[in-house]
Design a protein around this motif. Structure first.
Motif, mmCIF file in Angstrom:
data_model
loop_
_atom_site.group_PDB
_atom_site.id
_atom_site.type_symbol
_atom_site.label_atom_id
_atom_site.label_comp_id
_atom_site.label_asym_id
_atom_site.label_seq_id
_atom_site.Cartn_x
_atom_site.Cartn_y
_atom_site.Cartn_z
ATOM 1 N N GLY A 129 0.804 -1.221 0.000
ATOM 2 C CA GLY A 129 0.000 0.000 0.000
ATOM 3 C C GLY A 129 0.833 1.264 0.000
ATOM 4 O O GLY A 129 2.045 1.232 -0.219
ATOM 5 N N ASP A 130 0.162 2.382 0.239
ATOM 6 C CA ASP A 130 0.804 3.697 0.264
ATOM 7 C C ASP A 130 0.825 4.248 1.679
ATOM 8 O O ASP A 130 -0.156 4.150 2.421
ATOM 9 N N TRP A 131 1.931 4.883 2.034
ATOM 10 C CA TRP A 131 2.139 5.473 3.354
ATOM 11 C C TRP A 131 2.063 6.989 3.269
ATOM 12 O O TRP A 131 2.534 7.586 2.292
ATOM 13 N N TYR A 132 1.495 7.596 4.297
ATOM 14 C CA TYR A 132 1.384 9.051 4.384
ATOM 15 C C TYR A 132 1.850 9.513 5.757
ATOM 16 O O TYR A 132 1.534 8.890 6.770
ATOM 17 N N LEU A 133 2.563 10.609 5.778
ATOM 18 C CA LEU A 133 3.045 11.214 7.013
ATOM 19 C C LEU A 133 2.359 12.560 7.164
ATOM 20 O O LEU A 133 2.275 13.333 6.208
ATOM 21 N N GLU A 134 1.868 12.840 8.372
ATOM 22 C CA GLU A 134 1.285 14.147 8.662
ATOM 23 C C GLU A 134 2.036 14.776 9.815
ATOM 24 O O GLU A 134 2.332 14.116 10.814
ATOM 25 N N ILE A 135 2.350 16.057 9.656
ATOM 26 C CA ILE A 135 3.091 16.802 10.680
ATOM 27 C C ILE A 135 2.337 18.082 10.995
ATOM 28 O O ILE A 135 1.865 18.775 10.092
#
Length: 172
Positions: A129-135
């Motif tokens: 799958g696809d990974w997302y980072l939120e800051i």
């Protein structure tokens, strides 16, 4: 700096083979006064543009002794970040201990809050799958400089590593 929402980075594509047996997150960044910084990881297992799993808190305003990561109040620990920080369940200490008023050395840390198992959300899922980072930098007076980030997976007996953000950021 002083954003009410998150900035989202990604997607990072998973290796596509096997299921997730273990996971780590690395971020290379610079930030002063870590007590206002929040980092979340999401996973879109079927790559349809929606987050299927997460958020998992890698760093959530590491107020010492407060594992709830409250969005109210400000701003917790005054230590600075500069370098590469890895988060995973096999680390020994949470970011924010024992010396909160000094710079945190780069290294491997438990995610915050410590009461939540970082990898449990993703274990057993297909690795493609696809990974997302939120800051989110929730207070004024300092800025976060994200240099790179990566998701590191162990799938069965083969260790794999996704493409780094540095390698794909020119697409954005």
């Amino acid at each position: 700096d002083n954003t009410s929402g998150f900035l989202t980075y990604g997607p990072l594509a998973g290796p596509g083979e096997g299921s997730i047996d273990d996971i780590g997150l690395s971020v290379t960044l610079e930030h002063t006064w870590v007590g206002d910084l929040n980092i979340h990881l999401y996973y879109d297992v079927d790559r349809d543009g929606t987050y299927d799993h997460g958020p998992v808190l890698a760093l959530c305003r590491p107020l010492l002794g407060d594992p709830t990561c409250s969005w109210e109040g400000c701003c917790g620990c005054s230590g600075d970040l500069a370098g590469t920080y890895a988060f995973g369940d096999d680390a020994e200490i949470p970011l924010g201990e024992p010396e909160c008023d000094s710079a945190f050395p780069p290294g491997c840390y438990l995610p915050a809050p410590v009461s939540e198992r970082f990898g449990d959300t993703f274990l057993g899922l297909h690795a493609g799958g696809d990974w997302y980072l939120e800051i989110s930098d929730s207070a004024s007076g300092d800025q976060t400089h994200l240099i790179s980030w990566g998701v590191h997976l162990c799938t069965g007996t083969t260790a794999t590593e996704s493409t780094s953000f540095t390698a794909i950021k020119s697409v954005y």
